[in-house]
Design a protein around this motif. Structure first.
Motif, short mmCIF file in Angstrom:
data_model
loop_
_atom_site.label_atom_id
_atom_site.label_comp_id
_atom_site.label_asym_id
_atom_site.label_seq_id
_atom_site.Cartn_x
_atom_site.Cartn_y
_atom_site.Cartn_z
N ALA A 58 0.81 -1.21 0.00
CA ALA A 58 0.00 0.00 0.00
C ALA A 58 0.85 1.26 0.00
O ALA A 58 0.33 2.35 -0.21
N VAL A 59 2.14 1.13 0.23
CA VAL A 59 3.02 2.29 0.30
C VAL A 59 4.09 2.19 -0.78
O VAL A 59 4.48 1.10 -1.20
N ALA A 60 4.56 3.36 -1.23
CA ALA A 60 5.65 3.42 -2.21
C ALA A 60 6.94 3.90 -1.57
O ALA A 60 8.00 3.81 -2.19
N MET A 61 6.86 4.41 -0.33
CA MET A 61 8.03 4.91 0.39
C MET A 61 7.98 4.46 1.84
O MET A 61 6.90 4.30 2.41
N ALA A 62 9.15 4.26 2.43
CA ALA A 62 9.24 3.87 3.83
C ALA A 62 10.57 4.36 4.37
O ALA A 62 11.50 4.68 3.61
N TYR A 63 10.66 4.44 5.70
CA TYR A 63 11.91 4.83 6.34
C TYR A 63 12.83 3.63 6.51
O TYR A 63 12.39 2.48 6.50
N GLU A 64 14.11 3.91 6.66
CA GLU A 64 15.08 2.86 6.95
C GLU A 64 14.67 2.10 8.21
O GLU A 64 14.31 2.70 9.22
N GLY A 65 14.73 0.77 8.14
CA GLY A 65 14.41 -0.04 9.30
C GLY A 65 12.94 -0.16 9.61
O GLY A 65 12.56 -0.83 10.58
N GLU A 66 12.07 0.45 8.81
CA GLU A 66 10.63 0.39 9.06
C GLU A 66 10.05 -0.87 8.43
O GLU A 66 10.41 -1.25 7.32
N SER A 67 9.14 -1.50 9.14
CA SER A 67 8.48 -2.70 8.63
C SER A 67 7.44 -2.30 7.58
O SER A 67 6.59 -1.44 7.84
N VAL A 68 7.53 -2.91 6.42
CA VAL A 68 6.63 -2.60 5.31
C VAL A 68 5.67 -3.77 5.13
O VAL A 68 6.10 -4.92 4.98
N ALA A 69 4.39 -3.48 5.15
CA ALA A 69 3.37 -4.52 4.95
C ALA A 69 3.23 -4.83 3.46
O ALA A 69 3.07 -3.92 2.64
N LEU A 70 3.28 -6.11 3.13
CA LEU A 70 3.15 -6.57 1.75
C LEU A 70 1.98 -7.54 1.65
O LEU A 70 1.71 -8.29 2.61
N THR A 71 1.34 -7.54 0.52
CA THR A 71 0.23 -8.46 0.26
C THR A 71 0.60 -9.34 -0.93
O THR A 71 0.91 -8.84 -2.01
N LEU A 72 0.56 -10.64 -0.70
CA LEU A 72 0.84 -11.62 -1.75
C LEU A 72 -0.47 -12.32 -2.08
O LEU A 72 -1.01 -13.08 -1.26
N GLU A 73 -1.00 -12.04 -3.25
CA GLU A 73 -2.30 -12.58 -3.66
C GLU A 73 -2.11 -13.69 -4.68
O GLU A 73 -1.38 -13.53 -5.66
N LEU A 74 -2.81 -14.81 -4.44
CA LEU A 74 -2.72 -15.97 -5.33
C LEU A 74 -4.13 -16.34 -5.79
O LEU A 74 -5.03 -16.53 -4.97
N ARG A 75 -4.28 -16.41 -7.10
CA ARG A 75 -5.54 -16.88 -7.69
C ARG A 75 -5.23 -18.15 -8.46
O ARG A 75 -4.25 -18.23 -9.20
N ARG A 76 -6.11 -19.14 -8.33
CA ARG A 76 -5.91 -20.39 -9.07
C ARG A 76 -7.23 -20.90 -9.62
O ARG A 76 -8.32 -20.47 -9.21
N GLY A 77 -7.13 -21.82 -10.58
CA GLY A 77 -8.32 -22.37 -11.23
C GLY A 77 -8.99 -23.44 -10.39
O GLY A 77 -8.68 -23.65 -9.21
N ARG A 78 -9.94 -24.10 -11.01
CA ARG A 78 -10.71 -25.13 -10.30
C ARG A 78 -9.87 -26.37 -10.02
O ARG A 78 -10.09 -27.06 -9.03
N LEU A 79 -8.93 -26.70 -10.91
CA LEU A 79 -8.11 -27.90 -10.72
C LEU A 79 -7.04 -27.62 -9.68
O LEU A 79 -6.25 -26.67 -9.82
#
Length: 351
Positions: A58-79
């Motif tokens: 959600a962010v494009a900038m952060a400070y040194e040593g700051e924890s950055v939240a990331l979202t890893l989204e996975l979409r898959r088919g029926r199989l």
């Protein structure tokens, strides 16, 4: 796929030998190998065909040593996947896949060095249980700018230049410089409006800090010949901290490497995010900055990443750096750097 072809070829040979030698028992492993060579690649390909992988923040900038939240989204088919391994970014440990067909994982990353960093790509490896074939999916990279961290300045007030230098600075400012004017801010004091400019151009302009009889403090960054990458990072933290500290006390100016004109840091920090981002991208320069007439500033803070043996500025100023001059008193500290007041000859007050 190479292993699948080899298994298919082995199965076909076994079936052929079963016919030539009249040994039906060879048909069993031959057919099994053929089925494995066909089913495994088809299962992996079909299950991964509709899968998508996205890594974002959600962010494009952060400070040194700051924890950055990331979202890893996975979409898959029926199989469903026969077997899969998900790695959020290179060098990270594998994480468990979301249970839903469309799921997201909340992750965090900590970047300790300033600059532009590329997070990712995330990698999904889909394979069959027997390891016959595999297919990899990757996400796009996420760019993140890491800014120098702001530290408190352990100085209640910065001493101005002596009375003689201040008087000379005021004399030089008898003519108003163009860059000392700025568009009038709605609600500002009418006494700051520069009426000659209004009469000449018809645009409401107000006087900046430098137009009111005294130059603001000047922060100068010398990135030439740094003692090391860590020293340059410390110097940049000191510059950022000093600019914010001085801005809250009336504003200042910042001279970056390679620039001929100092940028204004307003008391409301209106343009500071852009300058802060530029500090994050500073690289070692080939030559020190040229101050020239800027020595008329009320207070000069000369921030350098050079070692203690580097030549000192020939001017009355604070020398701020991670490597303090030997035998010179430290006036204050900021971001791991020592500030020492020099007397104009390259030397300062002894301890």
């Amino acid at each position: 796929m190479r292993r699948a072809r080899e298994l298919g070829l082995a199965g076909a040979l076994l079936c052929a030998l079963a016919v030539l030698l009249g040994t039906p028992a060879l048909n069993v492993p031959g057919i099994a190998l053929l089925l494995g060579a066909i089913v495994a690649p088809a299962w992996v390909a079909l299950s991964a065909a509709r899968a998508t992988l996205t890594l974002c923040s959600a962010v494009a900038m952060a400070y040194e040593g700051e924890s950055v939240a990331l979202t890893l989204e996975l979409r898959r088919g029926r199989l469903p996947f026969p077997d899969a391994q998900l790695i959020p970014w290179p060098g990270a440990a594998a994480v468990a896949l979301p249970s839903a067909r469309r799921g997201a994982l909340e992750l965090s990353a900590v970047l300790t060095r300033r600059g532009l960093h590329s997070l990712g790509p995330a990698r999904l490896r889909v394979a069959d249980p027997l390891g016959i074939c595999a297919r990899e999916l990757t996400s796009a990279r996420h760019e993140l700018l890491v800014l120098p961290r702001i530290h408190p300045v352990n100085a209640p007030s910065l001493a101005p230049r002596d009375a003689r230098d201040t008087a000379m600075g005021r004399a030089r400012q008898s003519v108003l410089e163009l860059d000392a004017l700025r568009p009038y801010t709605l609600g500002g004091a009418s006494s700051r409006i520069h009426w000659p400019t209004v009469a000449r151009t018809g645009a409401l302009m107000e006087r900046g800090v430098s137009a009111e009889g005294q130059e603001p403090s000047l922060v100068v960054l010398d990135a030439s010949d740094p003692a090391g990458e860590d020293s340059l990072d410390q110097a940049l933290r000191a510059v950022a901290s000093l600019c914010v500290h001085l801005a809250r006390r009336g504003g200042c100016r910042l001279l970056l490497p390679g620039e001929r004109r100092a940028a204004v840091v307003e008391p409301d920090l209106r343009g500071w995010p852009t300058l802060h981002a530029r500090l994050a991208l500073v690289h070692p320069s080939s030559s020190p900055p040229r101050l020239g007439q800027r020595l008329a500033a009320r207070t000069i803070l000369y921030v350098t990443a050079a070692g203690a043996g580097a030549p000192a500025l020939r001017g009355r100023c604070y020398r701020v750096g991670p490597h303090a001059l030997v035998g010179v008193a430290v006036a204050f500290t900021v971001a791991g750097c020592s500030a020492q007041l020099l007397d104009g000859t390259g030397r300062g007050r002894l301890r």
